[in-house]
Design an enzyme around this catalytic site. Structure first.
Site, PDB file in Angstrom:
ATOM      1  N   HIS A   1      -8.374   7.375   3.677  1.00 34.38           N
ATOM      2  CA  HIS A   1      -7.789   8.715   3.451  1.00 34.38           C
ATOM      3  C   HIS A   1      -8.862   9.477   2.599  1.00 34.38           C
ATOM      4  O   HIS A   1      -9.832   9.137   2.255  1.00 34.38           O
ATOM      5  CB  HIS A   1      -6.592   8.680   2.519  1.00 34.38           C
ATOM      6  CG  HIS A   1      -6.910   8.041   0.957  1.00 34.38           C
ATOM      7  ND1 HIS A   1      -7.479   6.757   0.756  1.00 34.38           N
ATOM      8  CD2 HIS A   1      -6.937   8.824  -0.159  1.00 34.38           C
ATOM      9  CE1 HIS A   1      -7.444   6.795  -0.416  1.00 34.38           C
ATOM     10  NE2 HIS A   1      -7.197   7.969  -1.131  1.00 34.38           N
TER      11      HIS A   1
ATOM     12  N   HIS B   1      -4.385   0.162   8.016  1.00 34.98           N
ATOM     13  CA  HIS B   1      -4.727   0.089   6.618  1.00 34.98           C
ATOM     14  C   HIS B   1      -6.367  -0.369   6.579  1.00 34.98           C
ATOM     15  O   HIS B   1      -6.884  -0.174   5.589  1.00 34.98           O
ATOM     16  CB  HIS B   1      -3.927  -1.073   5.792  1.00 34.98           C
ATOM     17  CG  HIS B   1      -4.350  -1.339   4.412  1.00 34.98           C
ATOM     18  ND1 HIS B   1      -3.733  -0.383   3.590  1.00 34.98           N
ATOM     19  CD2 HIS B   1      -4.857  -2.271   3.726  1.00 34.98           C
ATOM     20  CE1 HIS B   1      -4.188  -0.941   2.144  1.00 34.98           C
ATOM     21  NE2 HIS B   1      -4.716  -1.798   2.344  1.00 34.98           N
TER      22      HIS B   1
ATOM     23  N   SER C   1      -8.909   4.310  -5.537  1.00 39.72           N
ATOM     24  CA  SER C   1      -8.178   3.196  -5.916  1.00 39.72           C
ATOM     25  C   SER C   1      -7.342   2.280  -4.701  1.00 39.72           C
ATOM     26  O   SER C   1      -6.529   1.445  -4.931  1.00 39.72           O
ATOM     27  CB  SER C   1      -7.315   3.283  -7.172  1.00 39.72           C
ATOM     28  OG  SER C   1      -6.658   4.810  -6.532  1.00 39.72           O
TER      29      SER C   1
ATOM     30  N   GLN D   1      -8.921  13.542   0.200  1.00 36.39           N
ATOM     31  CA  GLN D   1      -8.030  14.310  -0.571  1.00 36.39           C
ATOM     32  C   GLN D   1      -8.669  16.114  -0.232  1.00 36.39           C
ATOM     33  O   GLN D   1      -9.699  15.887   0.315  1.00 36.39           O
ATOM     34  CB  GLN D   1      -8.228  14.163  -1.848  1.00 36.39           C
ATOM     35  CG  GLN D   1      -7.730  12.735  -2.465  1.00 36.39           C
ATOM     36  CD  GLN D   1      -7.791  12.471  -3.995  1.00 36.39           C
ATOM     37  OE1 GLN D   1      -7.023  13.530  -4.651  1.00 36.39           O
ATOM     38  NE2 GLN D   1      -8.430  11.602  -4.518  1.00 36.39           N
TER      39      GLN D   1
ATOM     40  N   CYS E   1       0.881  -1.163  -0.042  1.00 39.53           N
ATOM     41  CA  CYS E   1       0.167   0.057  -0.048  1.00 39.53           C
ATOM     42  C   CYS E   1       0.802   1.205   0.113  1.00 39.53           C
ATOM     43  O   CYS E   1       1.623   1.265   0.796  1.00 39.53           O
ATOM     44  CB  CYS E   1      -0.998   0.146   1.204  1.00 39.53           C
ATOM     45  SG  CYS E   1      -1.496   1.707   1.598  1.00 39.53           S
TER      46      CYS E   1
ATOM     47  N   HIS F   1      -7.005   2.181   1.914  1.00 40.26           N
ATOM     48  CA  HIS F   1      -6.211   2.888   3.073  1.00 40.26           C
ATOM     49  C   HIS F   1      -6.978   3.742   3.457  1.00 40.26           C
ATOM     50  O   HIS F   1      -7.404   4.764   2.643  1.00 40.26           O
ATOM     51  CB  HIS F   1      -4.907   3.079   2.718  1.00 40.26           C
ATOM     52  CG  HIS F   1      -4.340   3.381   4.091  1.00 40.26           C
ATOM     53  ND1 HIS F   1      -3.181   2.543   4.753  1.00 40.26           N
ATOM     54  CD2 HIS F   1      -4.429   4.378   5.050  1.00 40.26           C
ATOM     55  CE1 HIS F   1      -2.804   3.065   5.931  1.00 40.26           C
ATOM     56  NE2 HIS F   1      -3.520   4.464   6.134  1.00 40.26           N
TER      57      HIS F   1
ATOM     58  N   ASN G   1     -13.229  10.028  -1.371  1.00 38.75           N
ATOM     59  CA  ASN G   1     -14.082   8.961  -2.272  1.00 38.75           C
ATOM     60  C   ASN G   1     -13.772   7.678  -1.571  1.00 38.75           C
ATOM     61  O   ASN G   1     -12.777   7.270  -1.401  1.00 38.75           O
ATOM     62  CB  ASN G   1     -13.360   8.818  -3.820  1.00 38.75           C
ATOM     63  CG  ASN G   1     -13.680  10.168  -4.487  1.00 38.75           C
ATOM     64  OD1 ASN G   1     -14.674  10.615  -4.473  1.00 38.75           O
ATOM     65  ND2 ASN G   1     -12.478  10.452  -5.241  1.00 38.75           N
TER      66      ASN G   1
ATOM     67  N   CYS H   1       0.485   3.123   3.686  1.00 41.97           N
ATOM     68  CA  CYS H   1       0.873   2.734   4.945  1.00 41.97           C
ATOM     69  C   CYS H   1       2.065   3.392   5.460  1.00 41.97           C
ATOM     70  O   CYS H   1       2.987   3.659   4.578  1.00 41.97           O
ATOM     71  CB  CYS H   1       0.818   1.229   4.698  1.00 41.97           C
ATOM     72  SG  CYS H   1      -0.785   0.391   5.049  1.00 41.97           S
TER      73      CYS H   1
HETATM   74  O1  LIG Z   1      -7.239  10.937  -7.266  1.00 39.90           O
HETATM   75  P1  LIG Z   1      -7.637   9.412  -7.310  1.00 39.90           P
HETATM   76  O2  LIG Z   1      -8.213   9.104  -6.052  1.00 39.90           O
HETATM   77  O3  LIG Z   1      -6.867   8.417  -7.819  1.00 39.90           O
HETATM   78  O4  LIG Z   1      -8.978   9.480  -8.259  1.00 39.90           O
HETATM   79  C1  LIG Z   1     -10.232   9.540  -7.971  1.00 39.90           C
HETATM   80  O5  LIG Z   1     -10.697  10.851  -7.521  1.00 39.90           O
HETATM   81  C2  LIG Z   1     -10.594  12.108  -8.332  1.00 39.90           C
HETATM   82  C3  LIG Z   1     -11.138  13.135  -7.638  1.00 39.90           C
HETATM   83  O6  LIG Z   1     -12.490  12.893  -7.347  1.00 39.90           O
HETATM   84  C4  LIG Z   1     -11.095  11.959  -9.934  1.00 39.90           C
HETATM   85  O7  LIG Z   1     -10.777  12.813 -10.699  1.00 39.90           O
HETATM   86  C5  LIG Z   1     -10.818  10.630 -10.483  1.00 39.90           C
HETATM   87  O8  LIG Z   1     -11.374  10.231 -11.463  1.00 39.90           O
HETATM   88  C6  LIG Z   1     -10.897   9.277  -9.395  1.00 39.90           C
HETATM   89  O9  LIG Z   1     -10.596   7.997  -9.785  1.00 39.90           O
END
Ligand SMILES: O=P(O)(O)O[C@H]1O[C@H](CO)[C@@H](O)[C@H](O)[C@H]1O
Ligand SMILES: O=P(O)(O)O[C@H]1O[C@H](CO)[C@@H](O)[C@H](O)[C@H]1O
Lengths: 357, 357
Positions: free
Chosen positions: B175, B122, B170, B177, B52, B173, B162, B55
């Site tokens: 988190h 994780h 993806s 943004q 990961c 873990h 997300n 981690c």
């Molecule tokens: O940045 P990450 O987590 O890889 O990507 C994810 O979040 C982003 C922000 O919402 C989007 O633009 C991406 O399409 C999504 O796959």
């Protein structure tokens, strides 16, 4: 630090048709992908599937039996989102001084939802159909538009296709839907607002002008014929989003000449073949027509300029899609490759469908 | 034909915060689903995963090594959508008489994208963390907000999470943004426009008034404490969408009292536990904070009313999601179950996480 580079520096682009913005991050195309992979569509479907509720002669979930149709077939959706038979809605105590009626606003919506099968064959899609067969689909759409215009007081007929499981399509049998509603839905409503204010300000049609601009420097044009252009709009959100635009100011399906209709069928076929060839897969998308309302108000039939939007989710290959999530839902839509790069890619593939070579 | 029934008749509801509509089709909830099924999240993840990139102590794809962090950990995204170091954008020949500069409008956007790990573990998620640990996440957000406000001239800090592969995440873990940009993104911009015009017209805050309305008849309230309410908004688009609303008019994270911060952590925990319990699965969503810009213009800091949106895609069970495609993209968003029915469902589940029983 040099000069600004559209292929390397982050920027926002403005969509004048819906008055919205998209964030473009071209330097980000090299990002590796470790997330969800999509399944690709099962190849080798049979021409007739006895369990399909759209194949000719089959029984649908709610009981009716499909006729043994030989070209297209239209019926009312068994699980329609709107219906004709419901009481009118009256807002109780509509008094704007009351917080409740100010903040909890609703409208009733009557209408009808249709399903339109493109072909009796379970295993074809638009790019695998002939131009004549696609023209027949256009004629079916036109007839439905005319019928709803004449027989109902509904406002708008939204024709759209969800293609591929990743786009929420639950049956691969080639079909689209048409939802006819009492209200003008939000997306065409936004477009009419923009077309109206552009006309008021500049005296011309926004989409006529846009077609001129794109033809002057055709870096975003994917393919064109005498009557239509297919291009990746400057403000595209989805990686390989395209817009099919009538070159002349034409309001709706019923206003097309026979030549225009053939040209549209031709362009739809050529564009969707290129889409399939891009990742050698049955390319998923949501697609739809925007045109004059069936019962236009005020200036809407003058303002309307027929076009089709294609919103395909794939980003890199048949199994990696773009997610419009997080920042896109809370902030604003974001894309990596630019519209010009996407147009280059779609132009670069062959004109003949990969399955027919 | 009787009186209009919100639980059986199609209607549209208005979202005064973004000036948009949603089509509600409550009679359609019985529709069978034969389409794509989502995979559920792999249970039984290890507390530490050597592969990961989030981690503690691990090497990331682009080279840097994560510290052996023990609570939260913030770093600049290795594949950021915006960056600090790029030339300013100057529109060439900005002349509104020129069709090209009128229709092809762009802006440069500088900024920074952060990743914020919630925990060194994780295999946890917000609903499996303690209130104190969630408070620590809130403190991390607050510190970042303060830092960007002080050290940059950027306009807005969009914090979002997300969660789940189906939402484009993806890496499991825990988190989120935070994208910090030179421009105010579209969604908060629309909200400020609505808050401003509501204030001008009625003299009060739209969201303060909305909190009052919902408390008068709490059919859409899922859970609340002294400082915050979690509710399914009247105009919800996603099946189990919720809004966490500050009860008092508070502009941003930095304006919260210690009591408010604890109450927010408490509500986030309780809401996400209910989400997980709804379908006994790690409930996917995109979630985000809307608050005052870090560098507010004009009246924005007076107008701002802190809230969080949760947009979860699941509709019926852990594997059946709602698709916002076709009609939703071309026409307008559509939902089946009503906001009131969704609130009932979320209220009906237990308060204790199903994995901790
Ligand atoms: O940045 P990450 O987590 O890889 O990507 C994810 O979040 C982003 C922000 O919402 C989007 O633009 C991406 O399409 C999504 O796959
Ligand atoms: O009617 P269908 O094809 O079963 O359903 C699909 O298209 C509809 C219209 O775009 C959407 O509302 C549904 O979420 C989607 O799954």
């Amino acid at each position: 630090t040099g000069t600004f580079d559209f292929n390397n520096d982050s920027h926002r682009r403005y969509n004048p048709l819906t008055d919205s913005w998209v964030l473009v991050s071209p330097h980000r195309t090299q990002r590796p992908w470790q997330g969800q992979q999509e399944k690709t569509s099962a190849d080798g479907l049979p021409e007739y599937d006895p369990t399909c509720y759209l194949c000719p002669g089959n029984v649908r979930a709610t009981g009716p039996v499909n006729p043994k149709y030989e070209s297209t077939f239209v019926f009312v959706n068994d699980y329609a989102a709107v219906k004709v038979d419901q009481p009118p809605y009256e807002q109780s105590g509509a008094d704007d001084d009351d917080l409740k009626s100010r903040l909890l606003q609703a409208q009733g919506t009557r209408g009808t939802c249709f399903v339109i099968c493109f072909s009796p064959k379970h295993n074809v899609t638009l790019p695998l159909m002939s131009v004549a067969e696609i023209e027949n689909v256009l004629d079916t759409w036109t007839a439905l538009y005319e019928k709803m215009k004449t027989e109902t007081t509904f406002r708008y007929l939204q024709i759209f296709e969800n293609k591929g499981a990743v786009m929420g399509c639950s049956n691969p049998h080639p079909h689209c839907q048409a939802w006819c509603t009492e209200n003008l839905p939000s997306e065409p409503a936004k477009e009419f607002t923009s077309l109206r204010s552009y006309k008021a300000q500049h005296g011309t049609c926004l989409l006529c002008d846009y077609a001129i601009v794109e033809q002057q420097d055709p870096i975003r044009i994917v393919i064109q014929n005498e009557s239509f252009i297919a291009l990746v709009p400057f403000w595209a959100v989805w990686p390989f989003e395209t817009l099919i635009l009538a070159k002349s100011h034409t309001a709706s399906l019923v206003d097309f000449s026979p030549k225009q209709k053939t040209d549209l069928a031709d362009l739809v076929q050529k564009l969707t073949i290129r889409y399939d060839n891009l990742f050698q897969t049955s390319f998923p998308y949501s697609m739809g027509l925007h045109q004059a309302p069936i019962n236009p108000l005020q200036d809407e039939s003058q303002l309307a300029h027929f076009h089709m939007h294609f919103y395909p989710p794939l980003l890199r290959g048949a199994t990696v899609r773009k997610f419009l999530v997080g920042f896109e839902m809370l902030g604003e839509p974001q894309r990596d490759l630019t519209a010009e790069q996407a147009a280059d890619r779609i132009r670069a593939v062959e004109e003949v469908h990969y399955l027919l070579k």
